[in-house]
Design an enzyme around this catalytic site. Structure first.
Site, PDB file in Angstrom:
ATOM      1  N   ASN A 173       0.866  -1.177   0.000  1.00  0.00           N
ATOM      2  CA  ASN A 173       0.000   0.000   0.000  1.00  0.00           C
ATOM      3  C   ASN A 173       0.901   1.225   0.000  1.00  0.00           C
ATOM      4  O   ASN A 173       1.499   1.556   1.024  1.00  0.00           O
ATOM      5  CB  ASN A 173      -0.892  -0.035   1.256  1.00  0.00           C
ATOM      6  CG  ASN A 173      -1.767   1.199   1.371  1.00  0.00           C
ATOM      7  OD1 ASN A 173      -1.779   2.052   0.480  1.00  0.00           O
ATOM      8  ND2 ASN A 173      -2.497   1.310   2.468  1.00  0.00           N
ATOM      9  N   LYS A 211       0.136   4.235  -0.256  1.00  0.00           N
ATOM     10  CA  LYS A 211      -0.537   5.400   0.350  1.00  0.00           C
ATOM     11  C   LYS A 211      -0.306   6.648  -0.513  1.00  0.00           C
ATOM     12  O   LYS A 211      -0.285   6.531  -1.739  1.00  0.00           O
ATOM     13  CB  LYS A 211      -0.068   5.566   1.802  1.00  0.00           C
ATOM     14  CG  LYS A 211      -0.283   4.269   2.617  1.00  0.00           C
ATOM     15  CD  LYS A 211      -0.157   4.433   4.089  1.00  0.00           C
ATOM     16  CE  LYS A 211      -0.395   3.079   4.773  1.00  0.00           C
ATOM     17  NZ  LYS A 211      -0.343   3.133   6.219  1.00  0.00           N
ATOM     18  N   HIS A 255      -9.648   0.447   4.963  1.00  0.00           N
ATOM     19  CA  HIS A 255      -8.387   0.764   5.643  1.00  0.00           C
ATOM     20  C   HIS A 255      -8.685   1.727   6.792  1.00  0.00           C
ATOM     21  O   HIS A 255      -9.538   2.607   6.672  1.00  0.00           O
ATOM     22  CB  HIS A 255      -7.393   1.385   4.655  1.00  0.00           C
ATOM     23  CG  HIS A 255      -6.006   1.433   5.206  1.00  0.00           C
ATOM     24  ND1 HIS A 255      -5.620   2.372   6.138  1.00  0.00           N
ATOM     25  CD2 HIS A 255      -4.929   0.639   4.982  1.00  0.00           C
ATOM     26  CE1 HIS A 255      -4.345   2.144   6.459  1.00  0.00           C
ATOM     27  NE2 HIS A 255      -3.909   1.109   5.775  1.00  0.00           N
ATOM     28  N   GLU A 286      -7.188   4.228   7.836  1.00  0.00           N
ATOM     29  CA  GLU A 286      -7.042   5.659   7.511  1.00  0.00           C
ATOM     30  C   GLU A 286      -8.294   6.181   6.825  1.00  0.00           C
ATOM     31  O   GLU A 286      -8.697   7.327   7.022  1.00  0.00           O
ATOM     32  CB  GLU A 286      -5.779   5.860   6.657  1.00  0.00           C
ATOM     33  CG  GLU A 286      -4.518   5.687   7.496  1.00  0.00           C
ATOM     34  CD  GLU A 286      -3.306   5.170   6.762  1.00  0.00           C
ATOM     35  OE1 GLU A 286      -3.261   5.223   5.520  1.00  0.00           O
ATOM     36  OE2 GLU A 286      -2.376   4.683   7.457  1.00  0.00           O
ATOM     37  N   GLU A 329      -5.190  -5.313  10.340  1.00  0.00           N
ATOM     38  CA  GLU A 329      -4.197  -4.278  10.601  1.00  0.00           C
ATOM     39  C   GLU A 329      -4.541  -3.579  11.917  1.00  0.00           C
ATOM     40  O   GLU A 329      -5.377  -2.668  11.935  1.00  0.00           O
ATOM     41  CB  GLU A 329      -4.203  -3.233   9.478  1.00  0.00           C
ATOM     42  CG  GLU A 329      -3.860  -3.779   8.113  1.00  0.00           C
ATOM     43  CD  GLU A 329      -3.365  -2.684   7.172  1.00  0.00           C
ATOM     44  OE1 GLU A 329      -2.258  -2.823   6.669  1.00  0.00           O
ATOM     45  OE2 GLU A 329      -4.075  -1.677   6.982  1.00  0.00           O
ATOM     46  N   GLY A 338       2.412   2.133  10.909  1.00  0.00           N
ATOM     47  CA  GLY A 338       3.340   3.255  10.802  1.00  0.00           C
ATOM     48  C   GLY A 338       4.014   3.625  12.120  1.00  0.00           C
ATOM     49  O   GLY A 338       4.603   4.698  12.238  1.00  0.00           O
ATOM     50  N   SER A 398       3.480  -2.227  10.463  1.00  0.00           N
ATOM     51  CA  SER A 398       4.930  -2.296  10.724  1.00  0.00           C
ATOM     52  C   SER A 398       5.528  -3.652  10.398  1.00  0.00           C
ATOM     53  O   SER A 398       6.454  -4.113  11.063  1.00  0.00           O
ATOM     54  CB  SER A 398       5.233  -1.894  12.181  1.00  0.00           C
ATOM     55  OG  SER A 398       4.839  -0.565  12.397  1.00  0.00           O
TER      56      SER A 398
END
Ligand code: 13P
Length: 247
Positions: A9, A11, A92, A94, A164, A170, A210
């Site tokens: 991904n 992003k 996702h 985000e 996730e 991150g 991560s």
């Protein structure tokens, strides 16, 4: 046998030449029998990368479930489909957190993707406070129930799931082997209950958060972890390919 998949991904990263170069590097060094590789670049690079006709599938990070209409700034499911897109990220964290995408809306996106022959990579995962309360399994299975629980058997078998944990995205703090396996096994248990033993056994469940070239092999050794959804480490061809060789 479940499909092994490593997905990148990208992003909102990379300029056009960088994206093309990264795709070419990954594609030229990829050995087809490692596992299936997917990349999710920013939308404006998708057509150019598909036009490379490489072995690596190119998917979209987002799309709108309507066919067309007054949705300024959005790109419809039929528009991405007509560009040859076969995979899409849905749910996702985000998108859930920054763009307020609800389980109801994600359900519409999953339905729209399947209608257009696009495989949804359905993302789920809990925030830290939910894990600290030990409610992570209930939280994640509820996300799944509300987004994919309604699917027919012929539809769920076309989906990929990605777990996730939000606290691992991150942050450099990955889930431990036990934490990853516990959740993946719980997701599979839920899938088997919902769709039957055989269906639950064949659905690919990826881990994200991560995941990198140093920790991928121990994560992928977990019996219910079938690969990874990689953020930061997918922006470097060598580390992405090392992850792909970690089974
Ligand atoms: P990182 O690998 O950078 O933690 O990101 C994971 C992710 O969000 C992939 O979708």
């Amino acid at each position: 046998m479940r499909k092994k998949i490593v997905a990148g991904n990208w992003k909102m990263n990379l300029l056009p030449e960088e994206a093309l170069e990264l795709y070419r590097q990954i594609d030229s060094d990829y050995c087809a029998d490692d596992c299936e590789l997917l990349v999710f670049p920013p939308i404006m690079y998708v057509r150019d990368l598909i036009a490379q006709h490489g072995q690596i599938s190119v998917g979209v990070q987002n799309f709108h479930p309507e066919e067309s209409g007054a949705y300024t700034g959005e790109i419809s499911v039929s528009q991405v489909s007509s560009c040859g897109v076969k995979h899409a990220l849905v749910g996702h964290s985000e998108r859930r957190m920054i763009f307020n995408e609800s389980n109801d809306f994600l359900k519409e996106k999953i339905n729209a993707a399947l209608t257009h022959d696009i495989v949804p990579l359905v993302c789920c995962g809990e925030p830290l406070e939910i894990r600290d309360m030990d409610s992570h399994v209930a939280y994640v299975t509820n996300q799944l129930a509300e987004t994919i629980g309604h699917l027919a058997e012929s539809e769920i078998v076309r989906c990929i799931i990605a777990y996730e944990p939000i606290w691992a995205i991150g942050t450099g703090r990955t889930a431990s082997i036990d934490q990853a396996q516990e959740m993946h096994a719980s997701i599979r248990y839920w899938l088997k209950n919902q769709f039957g033993e055989q269906v639950g056994a064949i659905i690919t469940i990826l881990y994200g958060g991560s995941c990198n070239a140093s920790n991928a092999s121990e994560l992928f050794a977990c019996p219910d972890v079938d690969g990874g959804l990689i953020g930061g480490a997918s922006l470097d061809a060598a580390s992405f390919l090392k992850i792909a060789r970690s089974f």
